[in-house]
Design an enzyme around this catalytic site. Structure first.
Site, mmCIF file in Angstrom:
data_model
loop_
_atom_site.group_PDB
_atom_site.id
_atom_site.type_symbol
_atom_site.label_atom_id
_atom_site.label_comp_id
_atom_site.label_asym_id
_atom_site.label_seq_id
_atom_site.Cartn_x
_atom_site.Cartn_y
_atom_site.Cartn_z
ATOM 1 N N ALA A 159 0.852 -1.197 0.000
ATOM 2 C CA ALA A 159 0.000 0.000 0.000
ATOM 3 C C ALA A 159 0.883 1.242 0.000
ATOM 4 C CB ALA A 159 -0.890 0.011 1.244
ATOM 5 N N LYS A 160 0.411 2.290 -0.660
ATOM 6 C CA LYS A 160 1.134 3.554 -0.629
ATOM 7 C C LYS A 160 0.567 4.361 0.534
ATOM 8 C CE LYS A 160 2.722 6.967 -3.996
ATOM 9 N NZ LYS A 160 4.117 7.021 -3.572
ATOM 10 N N GLY A 161 0.970 3.965 1.741
ATOM 11 C CA GLY A 161 0.415 4.553 2.962
ATOM 12 C C GLY A 161 1.221 5.747 3.418
#
Ligand code: PPE
Length: 309
Positions: A159-161
């Site tokens: 995820a691009k958190g």
């Protein structure tokens, strides 16, 4: 990299004047890093401004949100349309960087995010080369970071958190303070993962090698995927194989890719010259083709362009 203000920012369905795009200081994501985001670029083409692989980026945003159990109140189609509307209405015909963000809003504090509101914003502004024109032309100097990349069972590297970028930021600061341009991080098992905001590649005996993204705890880059297609079309094999740091030192060529960074040659790693210290032939060909593709100059890649007008 300074931000150049534009007229409006899309916030939860409305175009809000730039200076009024504000949030409360008790916004959940500001405290705990519980958001997800994207970085997208739009380029001028012969047919007006086009957003590069917009749907793929929005789909990755929604996948990141799914991983974090964030219930985004918009569909992919709605966010694609919102992004195009934003680019159209902000006089960005010369291209721009686009930053969608899904974040948990004001109203709840504490680590359980489930009762929070899920908000979405999309901002766009003109942005120059991320690692500098000189780096794009002649290559950058890279340092292997003393910080490790995340363990995928500690935080979801797929995820691009937002919160995960504390790790990237620590590595970037360390590299800059030591006099380098950028850092590459090793995964907890010691294999090469990725740079602070880019995927990494080497060229070895005529093949391009990049770490297997999910195993290495790296983001599956959309530029990485585009470069894979471009290289194969150029007749260069691309393989996803584990790399150790000395593979970077001894490579014939090395480069990195990302939406913000684009395709940037690496001329040194930990003070070892890569190849002859100049962008190599494979890197140069891939870079030139990528720049042609994003600007709509190559028919074969027209499907990657999503026109805003
Ligand atoms: N790894 C990381 C950690 C990463 O942040 C990016 C994008 C990539 C790989 C490459 O992904 P892609 O853009 O799909 O090819 N980094 C974004 C944010 C950079 C920033 O400084 O913020 C970007 O390039 O927009």
């Amino acid at each position: 990299m300074p931000i150049t203000p534009t007229d409006t920012i899309w916030m939860d369905g409305e175009l809000v004047p730039w200076d009024q795009a504000r949030i409360h200081v008790l916004t959940h994501t500001l405290h705990y890093g519980t958001g997800v985001f994207e970085g997208i670029r739009a380029y001028p083409t012969g047919r007006g401004v086009a957003v590069f692989r917009l749907t793929d980026h929005i789909d990755r945003l929604l996948t990141s949100a799914k991983i974090l159990l964030l219930d985004v109140p918009y569909t992919s189609e709605e966010l694609v349309a919102a992004t195009k509307e934003l680019v159209r209405s902000n006089d960005l015909a010369q291209g721009c960087y686009i930053r969608p963000l899904v974040y948990l809003g004001y109203g709840e504090m504490g680590l359980n995010p489930l009762p929070c509101t899920v908000n979405v914003s999309i901002a766009a502004w003109p942005w120059g080369t991320y690692l500098g024109d000189e780096g794009v032309a002649n290559g950058i100097r890279l340092k292997v970071s003393s910080w490790r990349r995340h363990d995928p069972n500690a935080v979801p590297t797929a995820a691009k958190g937002t919160g995960m970028y504390m790790n990237s930021s620590l590595a970037k600061v360390e590299a800059i303070k030591a006099g380098y341009d950028e850092a590459v991080l090793l995964a907890p098992d010691g294999h090469v993962a990725e740079c602070t905001g880019e995927n990494i590649f080497i060229v070895r005996r005529g093949r391009i090698v990049t770490p297997p993204t999910s195993d290495a705890g790296a983001l599956a880059g959309i530029t990485q995927d585009s470069v894979q297609t471009i290289a194969r079309d150029l007749g260069v094999e691309v393989v996803y194989e584990p790399l150790v740091r000395t593979d970077l030192y001894t490579a014939d060529e090395a480069f990195l890719t990302g939406t913000a960074a684009e395709v940037v040659p690496i001329r040194e790693v930990d003070d070892r010259t890569v190849g002859d210290g100049r962008p190599g032939p494979v890197t140069t060909q891939v870079q030139q083709t990528y720049f042609g593709a994003v600007r709509g100059e190559i028919d074969r890649y027209k499907d990657w362009l999503e026109h805003a007008e």
